[in-house]
Design an enzyme around this catalytic site. Sequence first.
Site, short mmCIF file in Angstrom:
data_model
loop_
_atom_site.label_atom_id
_atom_site.label_comp_id
_atom_site.label_asym_id
_atom_site.label_seq_id
_atom_site.Cartn_x
_atom_site.Cartn_y
_atom_site.Cartn_z
N SER A 1 0.81 -1.13 -0.15
CA SER A 1 0.06 0.43 0.18
C SER A 1 1.30 1.36 -0.04
CB SER A 1 -1.16 0.03 1.04
OG SER A 1 -1.60 1.03 1.10
N HIS B 1 -7.50 -5.01 -1.75
CA HIS B 1 -6.70 -4.42 -1.40
C HIS B 1 -5.69 -5.51 -1.02
CE1 HIS B 1 -3.68 -1.03 -0.66
NE2 HIS B 1 -4.11 -1.09 0.45
#
Length: 716
Positions: free
Chosen positions: A568, A687
């Site tokens: 991320s 994600h």
Amino acid sequence: MGILRAVGAATGAVRTSVLAAAFLVVAVPVLAEPRVALVYPQAPRADVVDTYWSTPVPDPYRPLENVEAPQTQAWLRAEAALSRNYLGTLPYRDAIKAAFEGTTKSLSYETPLEQHGQFWTWSRNAPGKRTVIYVRDGALQPDRTLLDKNELPSNVAVANLNWSRSGRLMAYSTQTNGSDWLTWHVRDVATATDLPDILKWGKYSGVSFAGDEGFYYSGYDAPAPGHEYDPPAGPFKAFYHRLGTPQSADLLLRTAHLLDEWPWTGVTDDGRYAISVIGQGEKNGFEVFPAEQPGAPHRTLVEPGDGHVEYVTNVGSRFFFRSNAGAPNGRIIEVDAADPAHRARTIVPERADALIDASLLGDRLFLNYLHDVHNVLEIADAGGRRIGTIPLPGLGTATVPRGDAGDGFAYYTYESFIQPRTTCRYEMKTGRSTIAARDPVPFDSAPFVTEQIFATSKDGTRVPMFVTHRRDMPYDGSTPTMLWGYAALGLTATVTPTFWSANAVWLRMGGAYAVVNARGGGEYGEEWHRAGMLQQKQHGFDDVIAAAELLVARKITSPSKLALSGASMGGLMVGAVVVQRPDLFAAALPNAAPLDMLRFQKFVAGPSMAVETGSSEESEAMFRALYAYSPLHNVRAGRRYPAMLITTGDHDDRVFPAHSYKFAAALQQAQGGDAPVLLNVHMNAGHDFGVAGSAADGLADRYAFLVKALNFTPSL
């Protein structure tokens, strides 16, 4: 427990319950063989040039942003074939996966009993299965199944659990294909069946029950069909849902007016008040009203100001908050709702260490501080006077004790890089701690040690780093080392010593594991965060480079044995650092990373990320800062880049997967050396890669890739 912590917890990193493997692998040496440059698929291209503040910027891989286009899908299939052919034939990959799976099939996790009203629950991860939650109708009653996650479809995962104070209701949210969108369900605990209520389009929050009649939650309006992965069309909103009514009848409590507003309403620990977050995320305040009267007038308890305020607990009308308003390292304040002026009184003043959490049990405040990035637990009386500490075993991560003061005991957890998470029971009267439960990970920590060292960054800043390795590691530069970092989002994503079974596997393979606490996190309070955000973002990258150079200078490792890893915002760090200093690393693993920093704000959750990074559209100065480090825009043709394994989920609705697609295409085209640049896309995954594939597959891919790239023989 302060329910209002749910918003921060929802955005944080997800703990994976992966067990360390006892490897049974034949030690076949990895031979240093000549690399053959891979033949990469031709990515779709277009003659696209954008102009930012009078500066033309080419974007040749713009077609890859159309992720469903036939050209993009054909390219992704070719990339997948290339990656699978490379990864699937690497030495040790199959053996690592088999040993990992063989070990996890023989073990299970169990959690201690937890009380919810008259009910007691516990959970078990049966071998090779998902978690099953059990309930008892009283502490000594027989167990029965409350929620068996194995009964859900394979692409659906449970994200959050929240209970009513009576324990008669449990709300749980589900995610499909790893998406951040939440669908809420409500289970009747007595019958273990779901009520008809189903709430869709929740995001980034839990729910908070007001009695057994309804609950508060936050989310968005429903997106248009087919646009579920676009940025939300409307603002973030806080609602109240009365059970038995349709979602369309929910009461709208507050609507965000800015990107960094996250309105949320929760119920206080005593069930008496509802308390609503108002204002911007880092400059918020609170309103209060009767919990079971969602339509009642709201009274402002804490005005929004220049700092973040977090609810700790309340005793009647006396509210305790952790605040960094006027105190970047945090303090405890008290505000009495019965005081018409709502004057704030400092109970625990700011000090040199960052205060990250607190709890109040009876007449004792338990305070959790960060001292050089490891936790210290202190005890103060209700007036803030320090009266003791809770000793911890070493440099680790701990939670503050939580429980019911009337029970005379509370629980906290402790873990470190080499000690799995342990739940401790703290006796209020004696101050004695005993072990109540320990994660059953088959890992012998005795051969390993964690040391903390400090690098000097480009501007002279002292940057902490933890390095975990074998006690008998030679200081000759030969140890394969994985350097990990995040460097963003302040206290929300501060990196402290945490046990991950995947890292335990790396240690057993003979590797060293290093974590750099670069600026941008909250390791030294809000000032440390602000020193690495917006136009100061390069500071964090400089810190990581300094840490890598220190690992080499101390001969813990060498550039040919060093890998950089992050996910991320940590993946952004990997991309930025590697394109600036490719000479420092032999391998890099950016996961689910924002890598096109000029256009990230145009997709999925990108607009909200701009609060941390800034946007190319807001000012020329901000554009210049982003353009200077944007990984995609700093790839240079003909440079020798390290081996790269770029990983993303094809349904990531937090960081658009096209970031990884465009970066991989640019690097493959530019690569001046023969080190591989691979794109590894998890299908039907979000994600955190959702429930796609298996942990063992991902682990085997990464570590076999590193064994090859760092050219070492794992000692298993």
